[in-house]
Design a protein around this motif. Structure first.
Motif, PDB file in Angstrom:
ATOM      1  N   THR A 320      19.501  -5.887  -0.925  1.00  0.00           N
ATOM      2  CA  THR A 320      18.059  -5.645  -0.880  1.00  0.00           C
ATOM      3  C   THR A 320      17.829  -4.348  -0.130  1.00  0.00           C
ATOM      4  OG1 THR A 320      17.547  -8.001  -0.912  1.00  0.00           O
ATOM      5  CG2 THR A 320      15.839  -6.528  -0.102  1.00  0.00           C
ATOM      6  N   LEU A 321      17.123  -3.418  -0.746  1.00  0.00           N
ATOM      7  CA  LEU A 321      16.923  -2.086  -0.202  1.00  0.00           C
ATOM      8  C   LEU A 321      15.467  -1.965   0.238  1.00  0.00           C
ATOM      9  CD1 LEU A 321      18.822  -0.275  -3.108  1.00  0.00           C
ATOM     10  CD2 LEU A 321      19.773  -1.209  -0.986  1.00  0.00           C
ATOM     11  N   ASP A 322      15.251  -2.036   1.536  1.00  0.00           N
ATOM     12  CA  ASP A 322      13.897  -2.109   2.075  1.00  0.00           C
ATOM     13  C   ASP A 322      13.521  -0.904   2.919  1.00  0.00           C
ATOM     14  OD1 ASP A 322      15.761  -2.752   3.981  1.00  0.00           O
ATOM     15  OD2 ASP A 322      14.575  -4.318   4.931  1.00  0.00           O
ATOM     16  N   ASN A 323      14.302   0.181   2.842  1.00  0.00           N
ATOM     17  CA  ASN A 323      14.001   1.374   3.626  1.00  0.00           C
ATOM     18  C   ASN A 323      14.157   2.619   2.755  1.00  0.00           C
ATOM     19  OD1 ASN A 323      13.612   2.898   6.198  1.00  0.00           O
ATOM     20  ND2 ASN A 323      15.705   3.568   5.764  1.00  0.00           N
ATOM     21  N   TYR A 324      13.108   3.429   2.713  1.00  0.00           N
ATOM     22  CA  TYR A 324      13.139   4.666   1.919  1.00  0.00           C
ATOM     23  C   TYR A 324      12.962   5.845   2.859  1.00  0.00           C
ATOM     24  CZ  TYR A 324      12.327   8.007  -1.851  1.00  0.00           C
ATOM     25  OH  TYR A 324      12.430   9.071  -2.716  1.00  0.00           O
ATOM     26  N   ASP A 325      13.934   6.777   2.841  1.00  0.00           N
ATOM     27  CA  ASP A 325      13.914   7.919   3.755  1.00  0.00           C
ATOM     28  C   ASP A 325      13.641   9.240   3.057  1.00  0.00           C
ATOM     29  OD1 ASP A 325      16.231   8.222   2.332  1.00  0.00           O
ATOM     30  OD2 ASP A 325      17.585   8.184   4.058  1.00  0.00           O
ATOM     31  N   GLY A 326      13.163   9.168   1.817  1.00  0.00           N
ATOM     32  CA  GLY A 326      12.910  10.384   1.067  1.00  0.00           C
ATOM     33  C   GLY A 326      14.058  10.798   0.178  1.00  0.00           C
ATOM     34  N   LEU A 327      15.243  10.243   0.437  1.00  0.00           N
ATOM     35  CA  LEU A 327      16.411  10.541  -0.385  1.00  0.00           C
ATOM     36  C   LEU A 327      16.854   9.326  -1.194  1.00  0.00           C
ATOM     37  CD1 LEU A 327      18.577  12.698   2.070  1.00  0.00           C
ATOM     38  CD2 LEU A 327      17.168  13.494   0.163  1.00  0.00           C
ATOM     39  N   THR A 448       4.140   9.927   0.067  1.00  0.00           N
ATOM     40  CA  THR A 448       4.234   9.692  -1.385  1.00  0.00           C
ATOM     41  C   THR A 448       2.913  10.011  -2.068  1.00  0.00           C
ATOM     42  OG1 THR A 448       3.675   7.361  -1.036  1.00  0.00           O
ATOM     43  CG2 THR A 448       6.024   7.938  -1.134  1.00  0.00           C
ATOM     44  N   SER A 449       2.204  10.968  -1.525  1.00  0.00           N
ATOM     45  CA  SER A 449       0.903  11.318  -2.103  1.00  0.00           C
ATOM     46  C   SER A 449       1.032  11.915  -3.504  1.00  0.00           C
ATOM     47  CB  SER A 449       0.173  12.300  -1.180  1.00  0.00           C
ATOM     48  OG  SER A 449       0.962  13.460  -0.964  1.00  0.00           O
ATOM     49  N   PHE A 450       2.241  12.349  -3.907  1.00  0.00           N
ATOM     50  CA  PHE A 450       2.396  12.892  -5.261  1.00  0.00           C
ATOM     51  C   PHE A 450       2.151  11.827  -6.321  1.00  0.00           C
ATOM     52  CE2 PHE A 450       6.490  11.067  -4.237  1.00  0.00           C
ATOM     53  CZ  PHE A 450       6.954  10.546  -5.435  1.00  0.00           C
ATOM     54  N   LEU A 451       2.098  10.541  -5.898  1.00  0.00           N
ATOM     55  CA  LEU A 451       1.840   9.460  -6.854  1.00  0.00           C
ATOM     56  C   LEU A 451       0.354   9.239  -7.102  1.00  0.00           C
ATOM     57  CD1 LEU A 451       4.417   6.784  -5.578  1.00  0.00           C
ATOM     58  CD2 LEU A 451       4.569   8.110  -7.698  1.00  0.00           C
ATOM     59  N   ALA A 500      15.519  10.625  -5.137  1.00  0.00           N
ATOM     60  CA  ALA A 500      14.887  11.321  -4.020  1.00  0.00           C
ATOM     61  C   ALA A 500      13.466  11.715  -4.407  1.00  0.00           C
ATOM     62  CB  ALA A 500      15.712  12.544  -3.632  1.00  0.00           C
ATOM     63  N   LEU A 501      12.708  12.196  -3.446  1.00  0.00           N
ATOM     64  CA  LEU A 501      11.312  12.546  -3.709  1.00  0.00           C
ATOM     65  C   LEU A 501      11.209  13.619  -4.797  1.00  0.00           C
ATOM     66  CD1 LEU A 501       9.783  12.619  -0.095  1.00  0.00           C
ATOM     67  CD2 LEU A 501       9.344  10.955  -1.918  1.00  0.00           C
ATOM     68  N   GLY A 502      12.133  14.587  -4.792  1.00  0.00           N
ATOM     69  CA  GLY A 502      12.101  15.619  -5.809  1.00  0.00           C
ATOM     70  C   GLY A 502      12.372  15.071  -7.196  1.00  0.00           C
ATOM     71  N   ARG A 503      13.349  14.184  -7.286  1.00  0.00           N
ATOM     72  CA  ARG A 503      13.678  13.593  -8.600  1.00  0.00           C
ATOM     73  C   ARG A 503      12.549  12.715  -9.098  1.00  0.00           C
ATOM     74  NH1 ARG A 503      14.001  12.371 -12.951  1.00  0.00           N
ATOM     75  NH2 ARG A 503      15.728  11.452 -14.155  1.00  0.00           N
ATOM     76  N   LEU A 504      11.950  11.918  -8.235  1.00  0.00           N
ATOM     77  CA  LEU A 504      10.862  11.038  -8.671  1.00  0.00           C
ATOM     78  C   LEU A 504       9.592  11.838  -8.960  1.00  0.00           C
ATOM     79  CD1 LEU A 504      11.296   7.940  -6.315  1.00  0.00           C
ATOM     80  CD2 LEU A 504      12.225   8.345  -8.601  1.00  0.00           C
ATOM     81  N   ALA A 521      12.616   1.445 -10.944  1.00  0.00           N
ATOM     82  CA  ALA A 521      12.469   0.528  -9.806  1.00  0.00           C
ATOM     83  C   ALA A 521      12.077   1.285  -8.548  1.00  0.00           C
ATOM     84  CB  ALA A 521      13.774  -0.239  -9.596  1.00  0.00           C
ATOM     85  N   ALA A 522      12.699   2.443  -8.305  1.00  0.00           N
ATOM     86  CA  ALA A 522      12.365   3.215  -7.109  1.00  0.00           C
ATOM     87  C   ALA A 522      10.913   3.665  -7.129  1.00  0.00           C
ATOM     88  CB  ALA A 522      13.306   4.419  -6.995  1.00  0.00           C
ATOM     89  N   THR A 523      10.439   4.121  -8.289  1.00  0.00           N
ATOM     90  CA  THR A 523       9.054   4.582  -8.395  1.00  0.00           C
ATOM     91  C   THR A 523       8.076   3.428  -8.261  1.00  0.00           C
ATOM     92  OG1 THR A 523       9.764   6.377  -9.848  1.00  0.00           O
ATOM     93  CG2 THR A 523       7.423   5.815  -9.854  1.00  0.00           C
ATOM     94  N   LEU A 524       8.365   2.307  -8.913  1.00  0.00           N
ATOM     95  CA  LEU A 524       7.451   1.169  -8.844  1.00  0.00           C
ATOM     96  C   LEU A 524       7.351   0.636  -7.412  1.00  0.00           C
ATOM     97  CD1 LEU A 524       5.613  -0.768 -10.365  1.00  0.00           C
ATOM     98  CD2 LEU A 524       7.620  -2.204 -10.848  1.00  0.00           C
ATOM     99  N   ALA A 525       8.471   0.647  -6.667  1.00  0.00           N
ATOM    100  CA  ALA A 525       8.425   0.194  -5.274  1.00  0.00           C
ATOM    101  C   ALA A 525       7.583   1.133  -4.419  1.00  0.00           C
ATOM    102  CB  ALA A 525       9.845   0.098  -4.718  1.00  0.00           C
ATOM    103  N   LEU A 526       7.702   2.439  -4.642  1.00  0.00           N
ATOM    104  CA  LEU A 526       6.855   3.380  -3.911  1.00  0.00           C
ATOM    105  C   LEU A 526       5.393   3.222  -4.291  1.00  0.00           C
ATOM    106  CD1 LEU A 526       8.982   6.666  -3.968  1.00  0.00           C
ATOM    107  CD2 LEU A 526       8.735   5.017  -2.106  1.00  0.00           C
ATOM    108  N   ALA A 527       5.140   2.972  -5.565  1.00  0.00           N
ATOM    109  CA  ALA A 527       3.756   2.775  -6.015  1.00  0.00           C
ATOM    110  C   ALA A 527       3.159   1.524  -5.386  1.00  0.00           C
ATOM    111  CB  ALA A 527       3.718   2.681  -7.542  1.00  0.00           C
TER     112      ALA A 527
END
Length: 804
Positions: A320-327, A448-451, A500-504, A521-527
């Motif tokens: 379970t991945l519950d921490n996002y550091d931008g990468l 994550t304001s780019f979303l 990473a933030l650039g890729r997403l 999955a990474a994008t939906l979790a940030l959203a």
């Protein structure tokens, strides 16, 4: 002095000796009334104190070990009291008892024939009391009560009961008996968990039992003429006070500060940080394309796991991945609620409701490898089998908030393990729910304001946070395209891995969403977190109907937190587009002409190689091995360590204690004979001689005069002149010269040597270890703390009165 007077003194002393011997219970005879009272209260208080282990262990084995320790410890203390063993002898007997009976009673895993202790048993019994406490406090509670850690309640019961009953029988002081059980109670609470073991039992009942015991012991010190007077009134008053105290503690105590259910209980366990950092392991989501096609790993159609016993459709969790550091999305050392990774044993207490299952996982050749242990549901136990079972089981870490397990020894092809779990089908969905009561509060600190622009377009007229989240998932499914990057000559090669933030940012900025589970999955979790819903990513697999897990069965999905605190898994089918839906080539070329070619994201931390251990790089440069120091204990073989630990070290400690105790006794005797008024010096010379005689097994009556006590010495020993000299120095006219006490000390040393020569060598050794001479105090002190007047002061006062 007449012969009749001497005979009369000897007769009275003999009567006192006979009466004291009658009061002392025999080993096999019926104990005295006071002994039975102390025995009952000691057993009750120690048992109540040990109830605190209830929340720290799972299973009944610890109850058996603690109970046996209490009974055996009390028995040893009783024999030590009856036989007048010195403290050091009692301690040695308890140590031997721990090693001889600790195996069959507590540490039963490596017994020979199920009865006899083995070398491993002795090692566990020696190491666990030293390092086991830290291990127990850093393990996930409650701990499995079927391993070496069961030695902790066994040893606590053994020493606690021996100390409680032994102090009660050896010391007449009323409050001394309460010291050991109170320390046990405080220790069991401090080393427990935030969940109280038994509030009323350890709070109210312990206090009532302790007060009753102290009252019963205080009644023994009351004069005989006072015991009967007012006994009924005192009994009624005591019972009334106890009832009032019990009612107040039971009903009013719950309103005191810090007793409400929401208050965190301060215990030692919560102050310790487990010495483990999962950040050293690379996020499995970064290597998602190892399982896709095409890929040089060739795992897409390769069976990487074989699972049996898991319900159809139940997802298998890698991490379970519950921490996002931008990468990357990675596993945090502590979950959102502060729960850390904790080391666990083979059994784990259940934490949720559902269907209990037992699944077996086999790793075939060329299959899965990594530190993240694939499990499912809420795990309640893990058992490893095979040649590497011990290495894997010795370091299994679990985070109960994320249900993620880590094995630093790395899971490799050929490993097999079974796990027990509670699986609830209501905790996952393969279709997007229409309604879901979700919690509030995002947990991503990165910007994550780019979303925002895309979220406004995707959510439309949706109202609640869940409706907006569902609209985003539907947009991904309907409008998005799936690609794993294609071959080297394919137009899809521009769709690079990473999240990473650039890729997403490039992922959501394209006219058409295009990627695989990693990006979606990474994008939906940030959203979700941007919308105010706690959301995290899970990397795992969904086994086929036959239990096989191939690379194509590996997926990433998201979990959202419901309003009741549980996490609900949204499987890939709820947000991932169909695999056959490829990105539009013409649209891609048009976008490339506008924005340029895609740039690979910055490289993250490379994962440690599974082919090279953490210290092999250093070993490769250090070709010549350094000679080990023979004094380095870590270089010794196991048999030598055990020999030193079990034989040499105890002998050295016993010899050191022997020398130190004899020196302290000699120093104490010299100090008594050389400091203070001369009458006090002479009195101390006799008192020290009597104490040493008692330690040699001679029954000298208490409360008798010095001449009466002298009659208890053997007739071959000239103790009466020393008693007469002490009486002359104390009661004679004027103050004697200091040389009188020095001469009495020399005569007492001669008597002491004669006494030692008249007993066996074993009795002399026991006497040398006896600490009672060091604990002897001047009994001429009042209970109010003021010292009684000395005889010289009385003589001076009388002289002053006569002069007046």
């Amino acid at each position: 002095m007449s012969i009749d007077a001497t005979a009369s003194r000897r007769s009275r002393a003999g009567e006192r000796v006979t009466r004291q011997a009658a009061d002392r219970p025999s080993i096999f005879g019926m104990p005295s009334r006071d002994s039975l009272v102390d025995l009952a209260f000691a057993l009750a208080l120690v048992t109540i104190a040990l109830v605190g282990f209830r929340t720290g262990f799972i299973g009944w084995e610890w109850v058996l070990a603690a109970g046996a320790g209490v009974v055996i410890g009390t028995l040893v203390a009783h024999v030590a009291h009856v036989r007048s063993w010195p403290l050091i002898i009692t301690a040695l007997v308890l140590v031997v008892t721990h090693f001889v009976l600790g195996g069959p009673v507590a540490v039963r895993g490596d017994l020979i024939g199920g009865v006899l202790p083995s070398v491993q048993t002795f090692q566990d019994l020696a190491v666990t009391p030293v390092t086991g406490w830290k291990e127990w406090l850093t393990l996930l509670p409650p701990v499995d009560a079927r391993g070496p850690l069961v030695a902790l309640p066994w040893l606590t019961g053994l020493l606690g009961s021996a100390a409680t009953y032994g102090v009660a029988r050896r010391f007449a002081n009323v409050g001394a008996a309460a010291l050991a059980p109170v320390i046990l109670l405080i220790g069991s609470i401090a080393l427990g968990t935030q969940q109280p073991a038994a509030k009323l039992v350890q709070g109210v009942l312990f206090a009532l039992v302790l007060i009753l015991w102290l009252v019963a012991r205080a009644a023994r010190t009351r004069a005989a003429m006072q015991n009967g007077a007012g006994r009924q009134a005192r009994t009624i008053t005591s019972v009334a006070l106890l009832v009032v105290a019990a009612l107040a503690g039971s009903f009013l105590g719950q309103f005191l500060p810090g007793t409400d259910e929401g208050s965190a209980r301060a215990v030692v366990r919560t102050e310790l940080t487990p010495p483990y950092d999962v950040a050293q392991f690379t996020s499995p989501l970064s290597g998602f394309r190892r399982y896709t096609e095409p890929n040089s790993a060739d795992l897409y159609d390769t069976e990487i796991l074989r699972v049996t016993g898991l319900p159809q459709g139940a997802p298998l969790r890698f991490a379970t991945l519950d921490n996002y550091d931008g990468l990357v999305w990675g596993a945090a050392d502590r979950a959102m609620d502060g729960t850390p990774f904790q080391q666990v044993g083979s059994r784990i207490a259940p934490r949720s409701t559902g269907d209990p299952v037992t699944a077996t996982v086999t790793v075939p050749e060329g299959g899965y490898q990594g530190a993240w242990l694939p499990i499912a549901g809420s795990t309640t136990g893990v058992r490893f089998t095979g040649t590497r079972s011990d290495d894997l089981a010795d370091a299994l870490w679990l985070n109960t908030a994320t249900e993620t397990a880590v094995v630093p020894a790395l899971v490799q092809p050929g490993d097999t393990y079974s796990f027990d779990a509670v699986v609830d089908p209501r905790t996952w969905s393969d279709k997007l729910p229409k309604e879901l009561d979700v919690a509030s509060g995002g947990q991503v600190a990165e910007d994550t304001s780019f979303l925002d622009a895309k979220l406004d377009a995707w959510t439309g007229q949706a109202g609640s946070p869940w409706e907006k989240f569902a609209a985003v998932a539907k947009t991904m499914t309907q409008d998005g395209a799936y690609t794993d990057g294609g071959t080297a000559n394919s137009y899809e090669k521009v769709y690079l891995p990473g999240h990473a933030l650039g890729r997403l940012g490039r992922f959501v900025g394209s006219t058409q969403l295009a990627g695989n589970d990693e990006q979606y999955a990474a994008t939906l979790a940030l959203a979700g977190n941007r919308l105010g819903i706690p959301t995290r990513v899970v990397m795992g697999a969904i086994p086929a109907s036959d239990g096989a897990v191939k690379g194509k069965d590996v997926h990433a999905w998201v979990e959202v937190q419901e309003d009741n605190g549980t996490w609900h898994a949204l499987l890939p089918s709820t947000f991932l587009p169909d695999r056959n839906k490829k990105p539009n080539e013409q649209q891609l070329k048009s976008e490339e002409q506008k924005v340029g070619a895609q740039v690979p994201p910055p490289a993250g931390v490379n994962p440690p190689s599974v082919l090279q251990g953490p210290d092999q790089a250093q070993n490769a440069t250090d070709i010549k091995k350094k000679k080990r120091n023979p004094l380095d204990i870590s270089a010794w073989p196991l048999w030598l360590k055990l020999l030193v630990l079990a034989l040499v070290l105890p002998l050295l400690l016993a010899l050191t204690a022997y020398v130190v105790i004899r020196w302290l006794k000699s120093r104490r005797r010299r100090r008594h004979a050389s400091t203070g008024p001369t009458p006090s010096r002479a009195a101390w010379v006799w008192r020290d001689l009597v104490t040493d005689a008692r330690s040699l097994g001679i029954v000298v009556p208490r409360g008798a005069t010095r001449l009466e006590q002298a009659t208890a010495f053997p007739e071959s020993v000239a103790a009466e002149p020393i008693a007469t000299g002490a009486n002359l120095a104390v009661f004679g006219p004027g103050d004697p010269e200091p040389e009188v006490a020095t001469a009495l000390l020399a005569d007492a040393d001669l008597v002491r040597r004669e006494l030692r020569g008249s007993v066996s060598r074993w009795r002399r050794v026991r006497s040398d270890f006896d600490l009672r001479p060091l604990l002897e105090r001047d009994r001429r002190k009042r209970t109010d703390g003021r010292r009684l007047p000395t005889l010289p002061s009385i003589r001076r006062a009388r002289g002053a009165e006569g002069t007046a």
